[in-house]
Design a protein around this motif. Structure first.
Motif, mmCIF file in Angstrom:
data_model
loop_
_atom_site.group_PDB
_atom_site.id
_atom_site.type_symbol
_atom_site.label_atom_id
_atom_site.label_comp_id
_atom_site.label_asym_id
_atom_site.label_seq_id
_atom_site.Cartn_x
_atom_site.Cartn_y
_atom_site.Cartn_z
ATOM 1 N N TYR A 218 4.632 6.384 -11.052
ATOM 2 C CA TYR A 218 3.206 6.217 -11.347
ATOM 3 C C TYR A 218 2.526 5.622 -10.121
ATOM 4 O O TYR A 218 2.957 4.598 -9.597
ATOM 5 C CB TYR A 218 3.005 5.299 -12.563
ATOM 6 N N ALA A 219 1.452 6.270 -9.686
ATOM 7 C CA ALA A 219 0.751 5.829 -8.487
ATOM 8 C C ALA A 219 -0.535 5.096 -8.856
ATOM 9 O O ALA A 219 -1.222 5.465 -9.818
ATOM 10 C CB ALA A 219 0.426 7.035 -7.601
ATOM 11 N N PHE A 220 -0.857 4.080 -8.075
ATOM 12 C CA PHE A 220 -2.091 3.319 -8.255
ATOM 13 C C PHE A 220 -2.915 3.442 -6.977
ATOM 14 O O PHE A 220 -2.418 3.162 -5.888
ATOM 15 C CB PHE A 220 -1.772 1.854 -8.567
ATOM 16 N N TYR B 13 9.376 3.984 -11.081
ATOM 17 C CA TYR B 13 8.721 3.513 -9.867
ATOM 18 C C TYR B 13 7.223 3.306 -10.086
ATOM 19 O O TYR B 13 6.541 4.133 -10.694
ATOM 20 C CB TYR B 13 8.887 4.524 -8.732
ATOM 21 N N LEU B 14 6.742 2.193 -9.574
ATOM 22 C CA LEU B 14 5.314 1.939 -9.466
ATOM 23 C C LEU B 14 4.987 2.058 -7.975
ATOM 24 O O LEU B 14 5.646 1.441 -7.141
ATOM 25 C CB LEU B 14 4.981 0.541 -9.982
ATOM 26 N N VAL B 15 3.979 2.862 -7.655
ATOM 27 C CA VAL B 15 3.665 3.152 -6.258
ATOM 28 C C VAL B 15 2.260 2.665 -5.913
ATOM 29 O O VAL B 15 1.286 3.022 -6.576
ATOM 30 C CB VAL B 15 3.796 4.660 -5.965
ATOM 31 N N PHE C 15 10.594 -4.668 -4.660
ATOM 32 C CA PHE C 15 10.117 -3.800 -3.591
ATOM 33 C C PHE C 15 11.276 -2.969 -3.048
ATOM 34 O O PHE C 15 12.367 -3.492 -2.827
ATOM 35 C CB PHE C 15 9.503 -4.641 -2.475
ATOM 36 N N ILE C 16 11.042 -1.663 -2.842
ATOM 37 C CA ILE C 16 12.093 -0.776 -2.354
ATOM 38 C C ILE C 16 11.849 -0.330 -0.925
ATOM 39 O O ILE C 16 12.692 -0.525 -0.047
ATOM 40 C CB ILE C 16 12.239 0.462 -3.270
ATOM 41 N N ILE C 17 10.649 0.255 -0.660
ATOM 42 C CA ILE C 17 10.408 0.796 0.675
ATOM 43 C C ILE C 17 8.917 1.013 0.908
ATOM 44 O O ILE C 17 8.163 1.279 -0.033
ATOM 45 C CB ILE C 17 11.169 2.140 0.866
ATOM 46 N N SER C 18 8.518 0.875 2.167
ATOM 47 C CA SER C 18 7.175 1.247 2.613
ATOM 48 C C SER C 18 7.331 2.341 3.654
ATOM 49 O O SER C 18 8.209 2.252 4.529
ATOM 50 C CB SER C 18 6.449 0.059 3.261
ATOM 51 N N ASN C 19 6.491 3.363 3.591
ATOM 52 C CA ASN C 19 6.551 4.391 4.615
ATOM 53 C C ASN C 19 5.277 5.226 4.620
ATOM 54 O O ASN C 19 4.435 5.102 3.729
ATOM 55 C CB ASN C 19 7.782 5.276 4.434
ATOM 56 N N THR C 20 5.148 6.070 5.613
ATOM 57 C CA THR C 20 4.002 6.979 5.715
ATOM 58 C C THR C 20 4.441 8.433 5.611
ATOM 59 O O THR C 20 3.635 9.340 5.780
ATOM 60 C CB THR C 20 3.281 6.773 7.063
ATOM 61 N N ASP C 21 5.705 8.647 5.315
ATOM 62 C CA ASP C 21 6.299 9.988 5.268
ATOM 63 C C ASP C 21 6.940 10.194 3.902
ATOM 64 O O ASP C 21 7.906 9.509 3.563
ATOM 65 C CB ASP C 21 7.339 10.108 6.386
ATOM 66 N N THR D 226 -3.594 -2.332 2.444
ATOM 67 C CA THR D 226 -2.516 -1.380 2.194
ATOM 68 C C THR D 226 -2.736 -0.126 3.029
ATOM 69 O O THR D 226 -3.724 0.583 2.840
ATOM 70 C CB THR D 226 -2.447 -1.003 0.702
ATOM 71 N N GLN D 227 -1.809 0.152 3.943
ATOM 72 C CA GLN D 227 -1.943 1.322 4.801
ATOM 73 C C GLN D 227 -0.696 2.198 4.783
ATOM 74 O O GLN D 227 -0.548 3.103 5.599
ATOM 75 C CB GLN D 227 -2.269 0.882 6.233
ATOM 76 N N VAL D 228 0.189 1.917 3.837
ATOM 77 C CA VAL D 228 1.423 2.692 3.692
ATOM 78 C C VAL D 228 1.662 2.950 2.208
ATOM 79 O O VAL D 228 0.990 2.404 1.340
ATOM 80 C CB VAL D 228 2.632 1.940 4.296
ATOM 81 N N ILE D 229 2.637 3.805 1.931
ATOM 82 C CA ILE D 229 3.061 4.067 0.558
ATOM 83 C C ILE D 229 4.125 3.042 0.197
ATOM 84 O O ILE D 229 5.183 2.998 0.829
ATOM 85 C CB ILE D 229 3.631 5.493 0.422
ATOM 86 N N ASN D 230 3.847 2.211 -0.801
ATOM 87 C CA ASN D 230 4.785 1.171 -1.216
ATOM 88 C C ASN D 230 5.428 1.537 -2.554
ATOM 89 O O ASN D 230 4.721 1.742 -3.542
ATOM 90 C CB ASN D 230 4.067 -0.173 -1.359
ATOM 91 N N HIS D 231 6.745 1.600 -2.563
ATOM 92 C CA HIS D 231 7.483 1.871 -3.797
ATOM 93 C C HIS D 231 8.079 0.584 -4.366
ATOM 94 O O HIS D 231 8.758 -0.162 -3.638
ATOM 95 C CB HIS D 231 8.623 2.856 -3.541
#
Length: 202
Positions: A26-28, A72-74, A8-14, A59-64
């Motif tokens: 790649y986004a899921f 990266y898997l997102v 896990f690297i980071i979670s954010n909304t920005d 899940t309510q944020v962007i998780n990298h």
């Protein structure tokens, strides 16, 4: 391709706070409770990389997640979750849209759909919008272990029929998966590998 390391690297909304776009990504994404976290854990071989919850809309944020230090898997928030406020749904939609259109290293979006139910307007409209904006995506059938014999092909046919009715000439590739049966892992990772190689050559 075998995944040896996932972190896990980071979670954010920005999206401006997302990692530097210097690796393929790649986004899921899918409707809430489609089995996204279970699929991500199955693909990476990590039982608790993505948090699994019996409550939709977890899940309510962007998780990298950084995979093998090279891509990266997102994990994106689920869409269509009714049990949040209209304001929150709109915030999620804006966040997802800004991510999908603002990441130059996003090579493909994996759109997850529940294989057991009829094609949903929400999923079809989401895919149509991706196609309209030229955002590459594939379809991932989840929970296929619960289908009876012959139902899987019927599910594929229904999606193809609905998408053709919406004007699709070429139907995106469909992956068949089951997190509990460890199905589809090899196929998805084999799809990602050459895209990674192509990104490195750019």
């Amino acid at each position: 391709m075998e995944i040896k390391n996932a972190e896990f690297i980071i979670s954010n909304t920005d999206i401006t706070k997302c990692p530097k776009p210097d690796k393929p990504e790649y986004a899921f994404i899918g409707r809430s409770n489609v089995g996204k976290s279970s699929l991500i854990n199955m693909l990476t071989g990590r039982h608790a990389l993505a948090k699994i919850s019996g409550k939709p809309g977890k899940t309510q944020v962007i998780n990298h997640f950084l995979i093998d230090k090279t891509w990266y898997l997102v994990d994106l928030p689920g869409y269509g979750y009714a049990q949040v406020s209209k304001t929150d749904r709109e915030k999620f939609a804006i966040m997802i849209d800004s991510y999908l259109t603002g990441r130059p290293n996003l090579l493909c979006t994996f759109v997850l759909v529940d294989s057991r139910i009829e094609p949903q307007k929400l999923d079809l409209d989401f895919m149509y919008n991706l196609g309209e904006r030229g955002i590459p995506f594939v379809i991932v059938f989840t929970k296929t272990e619960k289908l009876k014999s012959g139902a899987l092909q019927n599910a594929k046919d229904r999606y193809k029929e609905k998408m053709q009715e919406m004007g699709w000439d070429d139907i995106p590739e469909i992956f068949v998966t089951s997190a509990s049966a460890n199905l589809g892992r090899k196929e998805i990772l084999s799809f990602i590998q050459p895209l990674n190689e192509e990104f490195k050559s750019l």
